[in-house]
Design a protein around this motif. Structure first.
Motif, mmCIF file in Angstrom:
data_model
loop_
_atom_site.group_PDB
_atom_site.id
_atom_site.type_symbol
_atom_site.label_atom_id
_atom_site.label_comp_id
_atom_site.label_asym_id
_atom_site.label_seq_id
_atom_site.Cartn_x
_atom_site.Cartn_y
_atom_site.Cartn_z
ATOM 1 N N LEU A 1 0.840 -10.697 2.599
ATOM 2 C CA LEU A 1 0.614 -9.683 3.638
ATOM 3 C C LEU A 1 1.860 -8.822 3.825
ATOM 4 N N SER B 1 3.364 -7.426 1.303
ATOM 5 C CA SER B 1 3.471 -6.510 0.174
ATOM 6 C C SER B 1 3.197 -5.076 0.627
ATOM 7 N N VAL C 1 1.265 -2.912 -0.624
ATOM 8 C CA VAL C 1 -0.157 -2.550 -0.688
ATOM 9 C C VAL C 1 -0.911 -3.104 0.524
ATOM 10 N N ALA C 2 -0.552 -4.332 0.967
ATOM 11 C CA ALA C 2 -1.175 -4.876 2.179
ATOM 12 C C ALA C 2 -0.714 -4.109 3.411
ATOM 13 N N LEU D 1 -2.838 -1.141 3.714
ATOM 14 C CA LEU D 1 -4.167 -1.428 4.266
ATOM 15 C C LEU D 1 -4.092 -1.614 5.782
ATOM 16 N N LYS E 1 -8.000 5.161 3.671
ATOM 17 C CA LYS E 1 -7.847 5.754 2.339
ATOM 18 C C LYS E 1 -6.385 6.146 2.089
ATOM 19 N N LEU F 1 -4.177 2.979 1.795
ATOM 20 C CA LEU F 1 -4.326 2.289 0.512
ATOM 21 C C LEU F 1 -3.618 3.066 -0.594
ATOM 22 N N PHE F 2 -3.712 4.391 -0.542
ATOM 23 C CA PHE F 2 -3.073 5.176 -1.604
ATOM 24 C C PHE F 2 -1.554 5.053 -1.532
ATOM 25 N N GLY G 1 -0.546 1.413 -2.344
ATOM 26 C CA GLY G 1 -0.729 1.149 -3.773
ATOM 27 C C GLY G 1 0.376 1.800 -4.593
#
Lengths: 269, 300
Positions: free
Chosen positions: B27, B29, B31-32, B35, B45, B48-49, B52
């Motif tokens: 959690l 990271s 990327v998490a 989110l 969206k 996440l972009f 990521g």
């Protein structure tokens, strides 16, 4: 010395303390030293008895410098406690030797597998899916980490029972796993270079009165050449003396702004 | 930005570093973080972009021996929060916010690690006095510097940084459009650094054929998938009878090919382990296959 035998409740307590508290006290001087003491303090008190000079001696020993992978630390703890339970304070030198001798190798293996390869592989998968507006990869990664937590939980008792010879039997197995995982890592980097770097050559010179797209010419040779060249370039500069990953990030950032302002590169899609 | 959004993101920023030090649920990271910040800000969206992309940028950056590393997670939190609340382009938020914040945060990580030295010395005193409760208390207090080193900067930036960020973004989008465009291109190119760092760390010379295989398979297949997608969408627009859905290349499929290759290598490594030219296990090189099996049985 009370001839205390460790019970399952003890293992449970050590595992809980390791999983939820091992690195909270991390500092530059002793690193995980106080963390090591904290995880086994209740058991030390049971083995040596409260207020004894032996207990003080061992508390001091365990508060000294220690640093290893937090995914493997309880293996060392397990071997340590097996000795202390049997020999008590007489095992002090053996315990110090084993801690000092094993923390380096386990730091290396643990950092490569759990702090680098696993985040690289699952992070790449999660990131790729996330950029396509799909959060599923994040949950796949969390599930993988939960399995790793189980692995961290069971290794303590295992190491306690196996003792010192465990280290040699594990070595070959770990080598095979590290090798296979790094193969997967290299393969995935190749795949991601081809798909995750969205830049192209924007320069379209007039050749013989016709606007010629350099990118189209490159695509007929092999699609993805620009990203591959960029990664190759960064790989090369990372090998230069004094270059750090943070410096490399800034260098690419500035270079892209300049090349984009000159109209040489642009965003693909 | 609402006060409760600032509150949740501040708490998350303090929690994520403790998670990373302890259970490592991932959690923490980038990327998490993307989110979670995306959900809090109501723009999953964008989150996440950005998350990521930052994840890819630091892909090969692991923690080795307790060295501080670039804090892409905090960078992601702030970039997502401002991108969603001000309406910045995600790529622009990555290069103007996420990367600078991530590299500044290294200093605060160093500070937290220094601060904890104080508690280690208090523990030394507690040992002398057999004060077990105090040993445990002074150890657990270490969580304070760690969590605050992330939570305070995130809170200050979210609570007071909004207007500053908005002014800079307006300026970027009007007066210096070329710079904004360049920063967007940089945002798209940054994953290259993550890949290169990872290659520096991985045994790339040994596994070079797999690097070529992964690259060529993906670049060819994604060209095919993209072209079919373009073709299909065009045909569907031209003729209503032409129906069908066209997806882009699923990366999980590529990852599974890689996994298969890794599993093949693993089983070969195990069965042919005695023939590998490893100096560290040279004394066990002479053992035959039955002996190798025995070792594995003990392991299980």
């Amino acid at each position: 010395m009370t001839n205390y035998k460790l019970t399952d409740a003890d293992f449970k307590q050590i595992n809980k303390r390791s999983l939820f508290g091992f690195q909270l006290g991390w500092n530059y001087e002793r690193m995980q030293g106080s963390g090591y003491l904290y995880t086994i303090l209740p058991q030390l008190r049971k083995i040596y008895g409260d207020g004894t000079p032996e207990l003080k001696e061992m508390m001091k020993t365990h508060a000294q410098f220690f640093n290893t992978s937090n995914f493997f630390n309880t293996i060392i703890t397990g071997i340590d406690l097996a000795i202390e339970e049997k020999d008590g304070i007489a095992g002090k030198d053996a315990v110090s030797g084993i801690k000092a001798g094993l923390m380096g190798p386990f730091a290396a293996i643990g950092d490569s597998i759990f702090a680098s390869l696993v985040p690289a592989i699952f992070g790449a998968l999660a990131a790729t899916m996330a950029r396509n507006n799909n959060p599923v990869g994040i949950f796949i990664w969390i599930i993988a980490q939960i399995l790793i937590m189980v692995f961290r939980w069971v290794q303590l008792k295992f190491a306690y029972k196996q003792g010192v010879e465990l280290v040699t039997t594990m070595q070959d197995q770990l080598n095979a796993i590290t090798d296979a995982a790094s193969l997967l890592g290299v393969f995935m980097v190749g795949a991601m270079v081809a798909s995750m770097i969205n830049i192209k050559i924007a320069y379209t010179p007039n050749i013989g009165g016709v606007a010629t797209s350099i990118q189209n010419i490159l695509d007929t040779i092999l699609p993805g050449l620009v990203p591959a060249a960029l990664v190759g370039f960064v790989y090369w500069i990372l090998g230069k003396k004094g270059m750090t990953s943070t410096k490399a990030i800034w260098l690419v950032l500035i270079l892209c702004v300049i090349l984009s302002a000159l109209g040489i590169i642009g965003k693909a899609h | 930005m609402q006060w409760w959004q600032i509150l949740i993101l501040t708490i998350y920023a303090g929690y994520e570093i403790l998670d990373e030090l302890q259970i490592y649920s991932s959690l923490s990271s980038p990327v998490a973080a993307g989110l979670i910040s995306g959900i809090v800000m109501g723009d999953v969206k964008t989150g996440l972009f950005i998350g990521g992309s930052m994840q890819l940028t630091v892909l090969g950056v692991g923690t080795f021996g307790g060295a501080s590393r670039i804090d892409a997670t905090t960078g992601t939190i702030l970039a997502t929060a401002f991108a969603a609340s001000i309406g910045m382009k995600p790529e622009l938020a990555i290069s103007t916010l996420a990367v600078p914040v991530a590299s500044l945060m290294v200093q605060l990580d160093v500070l937290a690690r220094f601060a904890n030295t104080y508690f280690a010395h208090r523990i030394d005193k507690n040992i002398e006095n057999f004060d077990y409760k105090a040993i445990e208390r002074n150890f657990l207090m270490g969580a304070g510097p760690w969590a605050l080193s992330r939570a305070i900067p995130v809170f200050l930036a979210l609570a007071f940084g909004g207007n500053l960020v908005k002014t800079v973004v307006d300026w970027l989008n009007t007066d210096v459009k070329w710079l904004a465009d360049g920063l967007s291109v940089a945002g798209a190119a940054l994953p290259a650094v993550g890949f290169a760092i990872l290659l520096r760390y991985l045994p790339v010379k040994q596994h070079f054929p797999y690097l070529i295989l992964g690259f060529v398979l993906t670049t060819l297949l994604s060209t095919v998938f993209t072209n079919v997608q373009t073709l299909g969408t065009g045909l569907a627009a031209a003729d209503k009878k032409f129906a069908g859905t066209f997806n882009s290349l699923p990366m999980l499929a590529i990852a599974l090919i890689g996994l298969a290759l890794a599993l093949i290598s693993y089983s070969q490594h195990r069965s042919g382990g005695s023939s590998k030219p490893s100096s560290s296990s040279s004394n066990s090189n002479t053992v035959d296959d039955s002996n190798e099996e025995e070792i594995e049985d003990d392991e299980l």
